[in-house]
Design a protein around this motif. Structure first.
Motif, PDB file in Angstrom:
ATOM      1  N   SER A 192      43.712  73.325 107.438  1.00 40.00           N
ATOM      2  CA  SER A 192      43.530  73.817 108.809  1.00 40.00           C
ATOM      3  C   SER A 192      42.565  72.937 109.601  1.00 40.00           C
ATOM      4  O   SER A 192      42.638  72.883 110.838  1.00 40.00           O
ATOM      5  CB  SER A 192      43.028  75.259 108.799  1.00 40.00           C
ATOM      6  N   LEU A 193      41.682  72.228 108.907  1.00 43.55           N
ATOM      7  CA  LEU A 193      40.685  71.387 109.576  1.00 43.55           C
ATOM      8  C   LEU A 193      41.009  69.898 109.466  1.00 43.55           C
ATOM      9  O   LEU A 193      40.175  69.055 109.813  1.00 43.55           O
ATOM     10  CB  LEU A 193      39.298  71.653 108.961  1.00 43.55           C
ATOM     11  N   ALA A 194      42.215  69.589 108.974  1.00 46.55           N
ATOM     12  CA  ALA A 194      42.667  68.196 108.832  1.00 46.55           C
ATOM     13  C   ALA A 194      41.712  67.371 107.965  1.00 46.55           C
ATOM     14  O   ALA A 194      41.359  66.239 108.277  1.00 46.55           O
ATOM     15  CB  ALA A 194      42.836  67.537 110.199  1.00 46.55           C
ATOM     16  N   ILE A 195      41.299  67.977 106.849  1.00 43.18           N
ATOM     17  CA  ILE A 195      40.417  67.311 105.897  1.00 43.18           C
ATOM     18  C   ILE A 195      41.183  67.062 104.604  1.00 43.18           C
ATOM     19  O   ILE A 195      41.885  67.954 104.103  1.00 43.18           O
ATOM     20  CB  ILE A 195      39.177  68.177 105.605  1.00 43.18           C
ATOM     21  N   GLN A 196      41.055  65.857 104.076  1.00 40.99           N
ATOM     22  CA  GLN A 196      41.662  65.527 102.795  1.00 40.99           C
ATOM     23  C   GLN A 196      40.715  65.941 101.674  1.00 40.99           C
ATOM     24  O   GLN A 196      39.510  65.726 101.763  1.00 40.99           O
ATOM     25  CB  GLN A 196      41.949  64.023 102.696  1.00 40.99           C
ATOM     26  N   THR A 197      41.259  66.525 100.627  1.00 42.36           N
ATOM     27  CA  THR A 197      40.435  66.917  99.480  1.00 42.36           C
ATOM     28  C   THR A 197      40.868  66.139  98.241  1.00 42.36           C
ATOM     29  O   THR A 197      42.029  65.743  98.104  1.00 42.36           O
ATOM     30  CB  THR A 197      40.561  68.419  99.181  1.00 42.36           C
ATOM     31  N   SER A 198      39.927  65.910  97.369  1.00 44.04           N
ATOM     32  CA  SER A 198      40.214  65.265  96.091  1.00 44.04           C
ATOM     33  C   SER A 198      39.298  65.865  95.035  1.00 44.04           C
ATOM     34  O   SER A 198      38.185  66.305  95.334  1.00 44.04           O
ATOM     35  CB  SER A 198      39.998  63.755  96.180  1.00 44.04           C
ATOM     36  N   THR A 199      39.760  65.914  93.808  1.00 39.13           N
ATOM     37  CA  THR A 199      38.917  66.383  92.716  1.00 39.13           C
ATOM     38  C   THR A 199      38.200  65.179  92.116  1.00 39.13           C
ATOM     39  O   THR A 199      38.760  64.084  92.025  1.00 39.13           O
ATOM     40  CB  THR A 199      39.743  67.094  91.636  1.00 39.13           C
ATOM     41  N   ALA A 200      36.960  65.390  91.713  1.00 39.99           N
ATOM     42  CA  ALA A 200      36.144  64.303  91.167  1.00 39.99           C
ATOM     43  C   ALA A 200      35.483  64.763  89.876  1.00 39.99           C
ATOM     44  O   ALA A 200      34.285  65.052  89.837  1.00 39.99           O
ATOM     45  CB  ALA A 200      35.099  63.861  92.186  1.00 39.99           C
ATOM     46  N   PRO A 201      36.271  64.826  88.787  1.00 38.53           N
ATOM     47  CA  PRO A 201      35.696  65.255  87.513  1.00 38.53           C
ATOM     48  C   PRO A 201      34.770  64.198  86.922  1.00 38.53           C
ATOM     49  O   PRO A 201      35.064  63.002  86.981  1.00 38.53           O
ATOM     50  CB  PRO A 201      36.925  65.467  86.625  1.00 38.53           C
ATOM     51  N   VAL A 202      33.648  64.651  86.408  1.00 37.57           N
ATOM     52  CA  VAL A 202      32.718  63.758  85.710  1.00 37.57           C
ATOM     53  C   VAL A 202      32.369  64.393  84.362  1.00 37.57           C
ATOM     54  O   VAL A 202      32.408  65.612  84.217  1.00 37.57           O
ATOM     55  CB  VAL A 202      31.428  63.512  86.516  1.00 37.57           C
ATOM     56  N   HIS A 203      32.039  63.552  83.401  1.00 41.14           N
ATOM     57  CA  HIS A 203      31.740  64.049  82.062  1.00 41.14           C
ATOM     58  C   HIS A 203      30.350  63.645  81.585  1.00 41.14           C
ATOM     59  O   HIS A 203      29.895  64.126  80.555  1.00 41.14           O
ATOM     60  CB  HIS A 203      32.786  63.548  81.068  1.00 41.14           C
TER      61      HIS A 203
END
Length: 328
Positions: A192-203
């Motif tokens: 709705s806000l024209a924002i791209q999302t991505s997951t950033a898993p770290v270990h």
């Protein structure tokens, strides 16, 4: 500035406690285990102090009729599992567990010792309870978020930083609550806000900088630091890296006083106070499976104006007016 409301309702309906009269504390010394997800001098120790003080007001005094066995995790699932086993082997009368990985580890070790959890995200989805209203078994407690809070993180970050075009979700898959709990609301708000999302898993700790630096490479980068004991254990590093790279970050744990830009979630101190109330009821004979899991109805918004200024941000007056805590 603080404006805290009591979180004691489920779905907007006040909880009606059973009329059963429970036994009052006796001269018998009761043992309560406490397993924390991580140790922080200024934050987690203050929460334990709140728990102890709340028990004292309910008549449970250490050195008199109460003994507390306190153990600290380090954001490591292996250490948490070992400490959960250690506490269960002590055969305490009840155990307080902080965070989802801790509660899951404790529940894996015992089906009989009462467990009261605090700061758990999705107790039913995590297998800790059959339902919110009727948990069943030996586990109950207090959540500190609901699934829709993910969308609020996106909306608040965009309101504070209008230039936000993309956000990365920082989390450790081994220690964070299941991401699917938050993703629908996060993705809906982002769309709705024209924002791209991505997951950033770290270990591991040394992987965090790569994520933060990536968000700084292009315009409009932001960070959602998911509620996660790994992130909590490394919050000082995350805050320092966000400042160094100029990346606005919203936190799922309240680290605004430590320099985090913005936090939105339930009041942790209040959750520990309420957790002490459930421990009191269990010690007096209540069955944890009959005590409903309580969901937060009032969320806290914390802002750090010093951090905002360092990032060149002007905090909107509307956001300041809604803030429960402002650090200047």
């Amino acid at each position: 500035m603080r404006r805290r409301d009591l979180i004691t309702v489920i779905g907007g309906t006040p909880i009606a406690w059973p009329c059963t009269v429970l036994a009052q504390p006796t001269g018998q010394v009761r043992l309560v285990g406490v397993l924390m997800g991580f140790e922080d001098e200024a934050i987690s120790r203050a929460l334990v102090a709140q728990f102890r003080a709340s028990l004292a007001t309910l008549g449970w005094k250490e050195g008199d009729n109460l003994r507390i066995a306190l153990r600290w995790g380090t954001g490591s699932t292996d250490r948490i599992a070992a400490l959960a086993r250690e506490l269960v082997n002590m055969r305490p009368d009840a155990i307080l567990g902080e965070t989802t990985p801790v509660a899951v580890a404790l529940a894996r070790e015992t089906k009989s010792i009462p467990i009261v959890f605090v700061t758990v995200s999705d107790p039913v989805g995590s297998g800790l309870a059959a339902s919110v209203v009727h948990p069943g078994g030996n586990v109950t407690g207090f959540t500190y978020v609901e699934s829709t809070v993910g969308g609020k993180w996106v909306e608040l970050l965009k309101e504070l930083v209008p230039r936000t075009l993309r956000v990365a979700l920082l989390f450790n898959p081994a220690t964070a609550p299941p991401l699917k709990f938050y993703l629908p609301s996060i993705q809906a708000a982002a769309t709705s806000l024209a924002i791209q999302t991505s997951t950033a898993p770290v270990h591991a700790r040394d992987e965090i900088e790569t994520v933060v630096a990536a968000q700084a490479r292009g315009p409009g980068g932001g960070l959602i630091v998911m509620p996660d004991i790994f992130n909590a254990a490394h919050h000082e590093l995350i805050i320092a890296l966000a400042a160094r790279y100029g990346v606005p970050a919203i936190f799922g744990n309240d680290f605004a006083e430590s320099g985090g830009l913005i936090f939105y979630g339930a009041d942790f101190a209040e959750t520990f106070r309420l957790g002490a109330g459930y421990i009191d009821r269990v010690l007096k004979g209540a069955n944890p499976g009959d005590l409903p899991i309580q969901l937060p109805q009032k969320f806290t918004l914390s802002l750090n104006l010093k951090t905002a200024k360092a990032l060149g941000l002007t905090v909107p007056g509307s956001l300041l007016a809604r803030a429960d805590e402002v650090i200047e």
